[in-house]
Write a protein that holds these residues in place. Structure first.
Motif: not given
Lengths: 252, 252
Positions: A13, A49-55, B7, B9, B11, B93, B95, B102
């Motif tokens: 994503v 890229f959207v990071r794992a902990d990011e909205d 970079a 992750p 989803f 989205g 988290p 996710r």
DNA sequence: GTGTTTATCGTCAGGCAGACGACTATGATC
DNA sequence: GATCATAGTCGTCTGCCTGACGATAAACAC
């Protein structure tokens, strides 16, 4: 929905940004040059890229800050900090939109006042403000006669959607002020509308409309002559975010 | 952006559907009962995972067909097949929106005429049309006095966004006809507006507006008395998709 | 000063919407 | 069948808004 692992294939994503501004009477978008395949050397919209902990909104704001240094307006306090407007635009998920893997991109639209100069990781040659008209023409030629390659991926579509969103949204909202510095004149605001819509507006009727809408513009008391001619009153954006009745684009 | 595996992750990507219709003078949405944790037993919006080879719009259309049997209008031929209108709404989205993993959900908005009865995998007790007002009230009580649990996940927000999209979009487009059967009367169309906006409209002014907008309504020649009273002319939706000038919601 | 540029105020006619009166055509009820 | 209730359709009037455009004001360039 059972927990069949094959039922949720993994996706990457990303957020892509349509960053618009008005420069020299033209609606411009931020484009960055791709440094790697695919579409190496071609222009594209900034994104990542959207990071794992990011909205999603956080990711878009982060990318915007990385590319332009702009911070995002706090919608709760839409005061005159020099922040940009940021909103989600649409999501693009064609299975073939990225040849490497399945990527779903959540495009965001950002509107910013005219900025000094773009920076893409500090490398200015890899980022530029280009008139959207130039970025969207297919196989045409730019102002300098140089052939223009279309944007990478489906970014031409994303840009077109973002431009259309901006064009329609300034009809019924005070969004056009996001293209202006914190204090601006009616004429400057009018030139924003003219650049975004690509039309000429009657200065007298425009003045009547925007000053007659309660809460839209708040006079600051100051004046400026930075446009030449008679000094013009300076305004800030008022609290009203909706323009009712709307200011409709002139028919073609 | 280097190819750092951390970079991007993984989803899960889903589509959720806000399916709206007008039943008994009220704007209703399709809700399904969750059969498993989390939010087991609670009502939720229909939806599901996007498959590996599927576009987002395809996935939404597939889910819509699975839940309601509706096919989607071909935008190229917006004739009077009984299809539904389907458009992308927004993407959610956060988290933490799904405690399991996710998940990014691309919400879609579907508008359908009044349908016989919902089916959720053949099990009618697990799907229903509920007035949006009832689905959106937090911790209130339904018509029967039974306490109402809020929708699962962030679906209340998604539903609210979908309703707002529908409410605003019928102002300036012919979208309200998507709530009507292929042939309908001016009064039926007016009752759609009244249900969606939750206001009463003047029948005479409404009639003047919709019949006076070129290309909006096409008379079929037939009449009907299915609403009682004087027979009313039947119309089909015309080719015009944009309503200009728009029909603005009455101020509160 | 003269000309140019931009801002701002005014005027006028046409279009459109809200409020509402009047009439029409059906079914229901007495 | 007369009356009533219901819904649809056509008009009228008034006020607001907009587009077109004249006129004036206040700066700068020469």
């Amino acid at each position: 929905m059972p927990y069949d692992p094959s039922a949720f294939p993994p996706f990457a994503v990303t957020v892509d940004l349509v960053v618009l501004t008005v420069r020299r009477h033209a609606l411009c978008a931020l484009a960055v040059r791709r440094g790697e395949a695919p579409f190496q050397g071609r222009w594209a919209l900034p994104g990542g890229f959207v990071r794992a902990d990011e909205d999603l909104a956080q990711a878009a704001a982060r990318e915007l800050a990385e590319e332009t240094g702009l911070r995002v307006h706090d919608p709760a306090a839409p005061a005159q900090d020099n922040g940009a407007h940021l909103e989600q635009l649409a999501t693009y998920g064609d299975p073939k939109r990225d040849p490497r893997m399945r990527v779903v991109s959540v495009a965001h639209l950002a509107l910013a006042p005219d900025l000094p100069a773009p920076r893409a990781g500090g490398d200015a040659s890899n980022a530029r403000w280009a008139p959207v008209e130039e970025l969207l023409q297919q196989g045409g030629h730019g102002r300098d006669g140089e052939p223009v390659a279309p944007l990478a991926f489906d970014h031409a579509q994303i840009l077109a959607d973002g431009v259309e969103r901006a064009r329609s949204k300034i009809e019924y909202s005070s969004l056009a002020t996001a293209f202006c510095p914190p204090e601006f004149t009616v004429g400057e605001l009018r030139r924003v509308y003219e650049a975004v819509w690509g039309v000429a507006l009657d200065p007298r009727n425009f003045h009547r409309k925007v000053t007659g809408t309660p809460g839209f513009l708040v006079p600051t008391g100051g004046t400026t002559t930075r446009q030449g001619g008679r000094p013009a009153q300076l305004f800030r954006a008022g609290g009203a975010t909706l323009l009712n009745p709307p200011m409709l684009r002139p028919e073609v």
